[in-house]
Design a protein around this motif. Structure first.
Motif: not given
Length: 241
Positions: A184-191
């Protein structure tokens, strides 16, 4: 009589596999890399490393090997069989010591740490490990080794059996959590992924109905690397005393 994939699988679970390669010819007459169980497992690891475990399907794997799914099913029974082969390959990299009553706790901690490191080489694979009953010889070698170390430490057989299960379950769960977090840290939407500094700030800004969380925010968010893993494994082992 030709053996079907199920028979080959059963044989692999009784002794190390000897998989005869099948020569393949390309359209131009050139020889392609033979399809074997090892070649399938190698390609599966490459696919997982590049795209994650979720991308691993028999169809995708067949494409990577420049063949059709039917060719894979001549060597592996199904996706579950492939998962077990992957887990077995990772387990083969774990060294099991001769059980030593004087150092059994350290030996257990070492084996669990090695297993963790092997699983983290293939992010997400522990989702498969949690879903199968291990019968692969390499996987069973790990459980046999952990059980033997516990018995050498004087732990009663029933307690040792359940402890071995609990230790491997924790290793699997820990690695699965790490793979989810890192993915999830490398996903585009990881805010939504919160850093420790932000988490500290949020905890300290909580209303007074959470006094302990506010007061011990630093302790609740402490730990780097595998500190929490090591703490939990040693807590479980030392609790046997």
């Amino acid at each position: 009589m030709a053996r079907n994939p199920q028979q080959r699988r059963n044989e692999r679970h009784q002794q190390p596999a000897v998989d005869a390669p099948r020569v393949r010819r390309g359209p131009s007459g050139g020889t392609k890399k033979p399809i074997t169980v090892d070649a399938i497992v190698d390609a599966a690891f490459e696919l997982v490393a590049a795209e994650g475990y979720e991308a691993l399907t028999m169809r995708r794997l067949a494409t990577a090997l420049d063949t059709g799914p039917a060719s894979l099913y001549a060597h592996v029974v199904n996706k579950d069989d492939l998962d077990e082969l992957l887990i077995g390959r990772l387990c083969a990299g774990v060294e099991i010591p001769d059980p030593d009553p004087a150092t059994w706790r350290q030996q257990l901690s070492s084996v669990c740490g090695q297993l963790r490191d092997q699983y983290l080489r293939c992010p997400g694979i522990t989702r498969a490990a949690l879903a199968i009953v291990p019968t692969n010889l390499e996987t069973l070698r790990i459980s046999e080794g952990i059980f033997a170390i516990l018995l050498a430490g004087g732990v009663a057989p029933q307690t040792a059996a359940w402890t071995a299960d609990a230790l491997t379950l924790y290793v699997n769960g820990y690695c699965f959590e790490v793979s989810l977090r890192d993915g999830r840290r490398t996903a585009p939407h990881d805010a939504w992924v919160v850093s420790r500094d932000e988490l500290l700030s949020r905890f300290r800004a909580l209303p007074d109905t959470f006094p302990q969380t506010k007061r011990y925010a630093a302790e609740l968010t402490a730990g780097a690397g595998h500190d929490r893993f090591d703490f939990t494994i040693n807590l479980m082992i030392n609790g046997l005393a």
